[in-house]
Design a protein around this motif. Structure first.
Motif, PDB file in Angstrom:
ATOM      1  N   ASP A   1       0.848  -1.183   0.000  1.00 12.72           N
ATOM      2  CA  ASP A   1       0.000   0.000   0.000  1.00 12.72           C
ATOM      3  C   ASP A   1       0.886   1.236   0.000  1.00 12.72           C
ATOM      4  O   ASP A   1       1.605   1.502   0.947  1.00 12.72           O
ATOM      5  N   SER A   2       0.834   2.024  -1.073  1.00 11.69           N
ATOM      6  CA  SER A   2       1.693   3.206  -1.182  1.00 11.69           C
ATOM      7  C   SER A   2       1.378   4.233  -0.100  1.00 11.69           C
ATOM      8  O   SER A   2       2.254   4.976   0.340  1.00 11.69           O
ATOM      9  N   THR A   3       0.127   4.264   0.351  1.00 10.89           N
ATOM     10  CA  THR A   3      -0.240   5.187   1.429  1.00 10.89           C
ATOM     11  C   THR A   3       0.492   4.844   2.713  1.00 10.89           C
ATOM     12  O   THR A   3       0.971   5.721   3.434  1.00 10.89           O
ATOM     13  N   GLU A   4       0.578   3.539   3.004  1.00 10.38           N
ATOM     14  CA  GLU A   4       1.272   3.110   4.212  1.00 10.38           C
ATOM     15  C   GLU A   4       2.757   3.445   4.138  1.00 10.38           C
ATOM     16  O   GLU A   4       3.370   3.847   5.117  1.00 10.38           O
ATOM     17  N   ILE A   5       3.357   3.282   2.948  1.00 16.02           N
ATOM     18  CA  ILE A   5       4.770   3.617   2.784  1.00 16.02           C
ATOM     19  C   ILE A   5       4.977   5.108   3.030  1.00 16.02           C
ATOM     20  O   ILE A   5       5.915   5.528   3.699  1.00 16.02           O
ATOM     21  N   LYS A   6       4.082   5.928   2.502  1.00 18.65           N
ATOM     22  CA  LYS A   6       4.180   7.377   2.688  1.00 18.65           C
ATOM     23  C   LYS A   6       4.087   7.739   4.156  1.00 18.65           C
ATOM     24  O   LYS A   6       4.829   8.569   4.655  1.00 18.65           O
ATOM     25  N   LYS A   7       3.164   7.074   4.880  1.00 13.50           N
ATOM     26  CA  LYS A   7       2.992   7.373   6.300  1.00 13.50           C
ATOM     27  C   LYS A   7       4.259   7.044   7.087  1.00 13.50           C
ATOM     28  O   LYS A   7       4.633   7.746   8.014  1.00 13.50           O
ATOM     29  N   GLU A   8       4.913   5.938   6.717  1.00 16.78           N
ATOM     30  CA  GLU A   8       6.124   5.535   7.408  1.00 16.78           C
ATOM     31  C   GLU A   8       7.235   6.563   7.221  1.00 16.78           C
ATOM     32  O   GLU A   8       8.074   6.745   8.084  1.00 16.78           O
ATOM     33  N   LYS A   9       7.230   7.257   6.078  1.00 18.03           N
ATOM     34  CA  LYS A   9       8.277   8.218   5.776  1.00 18.03           C
ATOM     35  C   LYS A   9       7.995   9.597   6.376  1.00 18.03           C
ATOM     36  O   LYS A   9       8.889  10.433   6.438  1.00 18.03           O
TER      37      LYS A   9
ATOM     38  N   TYR B   1      -0.252  24.788  12.034  1.00 13.80           N
ATOM     39  CA  TYR B   1      -0.973  24.286  13.200  1.00 13.80           C
ATOM     40  C   TYR B   1      -1.915  25.337  13.802  1.00 13.80           C
ATOM     41  O   TYR B   1      -3.074  25.046  14.131  1.00 13.80           O
ATOM     42  N   PHE B   2      -1.431  26.563  13.995  1.00 17.39           N
ATOM     43  CA  PHE B   2      -2.206  27.550  14.749  1.00 17.39           C
ATOM     44  C   PHE B   2      -3.456  28.025  14.014  1.00 17.39           C
ATOM     45  O   PHE B   2      -4.415  28.475  14.647  1.00 17.39           O
ATOM     46  N   LYS B   3      -3.448  27.949  12.695  1.00 20.70           N
ATOM     47  CA  LYS B   3      -4.619  28.394  11.937  1.00 20.70           C
ATOM     48  C   LYS B   3      -5.835  27.567  12.328  1.00 20.70           C
ATOM     49  O   LYS B   3      -5.786  26.338  12.364  1.00 20.70           O
ATOM     50  N   ASP B   4      -6.910  28.256  12.650  1.00 19.40           N
ATOM     51  CA  ASP B   4      -8.194  27.665  13.044  1.00 19.40           C
ATOM     52  C   ASP B   4      -8.206  27.136  14.477  1.00 19.40           C
ATOM     53  O   ASP B   4      -9.190  26.533  14.899  1.00 19.40           O
ATOM     54  N   THR B   5      -7.104  27.331  15.234  1.00 22.10           N
ATOM     55  CA  THR B   5      -7.213  27.121  16.683  1.00 22.10           C
ATOM     56  C   THR B   5      -7.810  28.398  17.285  1.00 22.10           C
ATOM     57  O   THR B   5      -8.115  29.354  16.571  1.00 22.10           O
ATOM     58  N   GLN B   6      -7.965  28.422  18.600  1.00 22.88           N
ATOM     59  CA  GLN B   6      -8.678  29.541  19.216  1.00 22.88           C
ATOM     60  C   GLN B   6      -7.909  30.124  20.399  1.00 22.88           C
ATOM     61  O   GLN B   6      -7.037  29.470  20.973  1.00 22.88           O
TER      62      GLN B   6
ATOM     63  N   ARG C   1      -6.422  16.191  15.644  1.00 19.69           N
ATOM     64  CA  ARG C   1      -5.849  15.435  14.522  1.00 19.69           C
ATOM     65  C   ARG C   1      -4.517  16.057  14.097  1.00 19.69           C
ATOM     66  O   ARG C   1      -3.538  15.348  13.822  1.00 19.69           O
ATOM     67  N   LYS C   2      -4.451  17.397  14.055  1.00 20.02           N
ATOM     68  CA  LYS C   2      -3.205  18.063  13.671  1.00 20.02           C
ATOM     69  C   LYS C   2      -2.102  17.787  14.685  1.00 20.02           C
ATOM     70  O   LYS C   2      -0.942  17.586  14.316  1.00 20.02           O
ATOM     71  N   ARG C   3      -2.459  17.776  15.947  1.00 24.14           N
ATOM     72  CA  ARG C   3      -1.456  17.475  16.975  1.00 24.14           C
ATOM     73  C   ARG C   3      -0.906  16.061  16.791  1.00 24.14           C
ATOM     74  O   ARG C   3       0.300  15.841  16.920  1.00 24.14           O
ATOM     75  N   SER C   4      -1.776  15.127  16.503  1.00 27.70           N
ATOM     76  CA  SER C   4      -1.335  13.744  16.314  1.00 27.70           C
ATOM     77  C   SER C   4      -0.404  13.622  15.115  1.00 27.70           C
ATOM     78  O   SER C   4       0.574  12.869  15.143  1.00 27.70           O
ATOM     79  N   GLU C   5      -0.704  14.361  14.050  1.00 33.30           N
ATOM     80  CA  GLU C   5       0.125  14.294  12.848  1.00 33.30           C
ATOM     81  C   GLU C   5       1.503  14.927  13.077  1.00 33.30           C
ATOM     82  O   GLU C   5       2.503  14.464  12.526  1.00 33.30           O
ATOM     83  N   ILE C   6       1.554  15.992  13.888  1.00 37.73           N
ATOM     84  CA  ILE C   6       2.839  16.648  14.170  1.00 37.73           C
ATOM     85  C   ILE C   6       3.647  15.839  15.177  1.00 37.73           C
ATOM     86  O   ILE C   6       4.861  15.666  15.031  1.00 37.73           O
ATOM     87  N   GLY C   7       2.980  15.330  16.211  1.00 39.17           N
ATOM     88  CA  GLY C   7       3.654  14.493  17.195  1.00 39.17           C
ATOM     89  C   GLY C   7       3.272  14.861  18.615  1.00 39.17           C
ATOM     90  O   GLY C   7       2.693  15.919  18.873  1.00 39.17           O
ATOM     91  N   ARG C   8       3.619  13.978  19.533  1.00 36.89           N
ATOM     92  CA  ARG C   8       3.349  14.195  20.957  1.00 36.89           C
ATOM     93  C   ARG C   8       4.672  14.389  21.674  1.00 36.89           C
ATOM     94  O   ARG C   8       5.505  13.479  21.719  1.00 36.89           O
TER      95      ARG C   8
END
Length: 236
Positions: A44-52, A109-114, A136-143
């Motif tokens: 799955d090319s999507t999975e490969i992209k996510k890993e990178k 990230y900050f766009k559309d936060t409050q 969702r944006k926080r999860s994509e950037i990292g914890r």
């Protein structure tokens, strides 16, 4: 046994073998082709992209921001709301917090936060939201969290931007990297010194910060009407 019957008995096994379908070699070849075809669709090319895709963690955040700040030539961020815009200049000698704020701004990230917390004549706090996409944006950037950096001589004067500490299992007052607060108190809120990390100051549009601080608030210091960050952009 007649010659005719003998011929019939000889031919019948040959007819039977012919009717059995593929030969062993043909069957083996067909099986290999099926397996090859099956394997070819498992990637799955999507999975490969996510890993990178790069994700920040507790283990890599400090090293990442150490390298990131080396090439930073910018130190200003402009934040726009429905009440107007203001510009923040970040301190050079608080490198991790400066790099983090620039990085998150560039990531959108900050766009559309409050500005989700307003304490009258004290602070406005932004960078969070009750919208699902913020999580969702926080999860994509990292914890990750950032260590405090409170010994650079910066105090919580009026207009200073600082980073709150995480409230979750945090005995060392590590900073929550996705949120920030701006001091409104005149001349400042110096009881915060030593506990939180000032990493910049408002250099233009402090009247807009005051407008945000003056809005009507409801339960939990949340504004009665949402104040979205419509845009946050690095001033190049």
């Amino acid at each position: 046994m007649t010659i005719r019957n003998s011929i019939i008995l000889t031919i019948l096994p040959l007819i039977f073998l012919a009717s059995c379908g593929e030969s062993p070699k043909e069957k083996q070849k067909s099986t290999v082709e099926v397996e090859a075809k099956k394997d070819s669709v498992q990637i799955d090319s999507t999975e490969i992209k996510k890993e990178k895709e790069f994700v920040l963690t507790e283990e890599n955040a400090i090293d990442f921001f150490f390298q990131y700040q080396k090439d930073l030539k910018v130190d200003k961020v402009k934040i726009t709301t429905r009440l107007g815009s203001f510009t923040i200049q970040l301190f050079d000698n608080v490198p991790y917090h400066k790099a983090n704020f620039i990085y998150l701004t560039r990531k959108g990230y900050f766009k559309d936060t409050q500005f989700h917390r307003i304490v009258k004549n004290f602070i406005i706090q932004g960078g969070n939201s009750d919208d699902v996409k913020t999580g969702r944006k926080r999860s994509e950037i990292g914890r990750y969290l950032l260590p405090p950096d409170t010994r650079k001589g910066h105090k919580h004067h009026r207009g200073v931007i600082s980073m709150p500490s995480s409230e979750i299992n945090n005995p060392h007052m590590l900073a929550s990297p996705f949120e920030f607060f701006i001091v409104v108190t005149k001349p400042g809120s110096y009881h915060l010194d030593g506990d939180f990390t000032p990493f910049g100051k408002v250099i233009e549009g402090m009247d807009v910060v005051d407008k945000i601080n003056s809005v009507e608030i409801g339960e939990g210091d949340w504004p009665s009407q949402n104040i979205y960050i419509q845009n946050a952009e690095v001033v190049e």
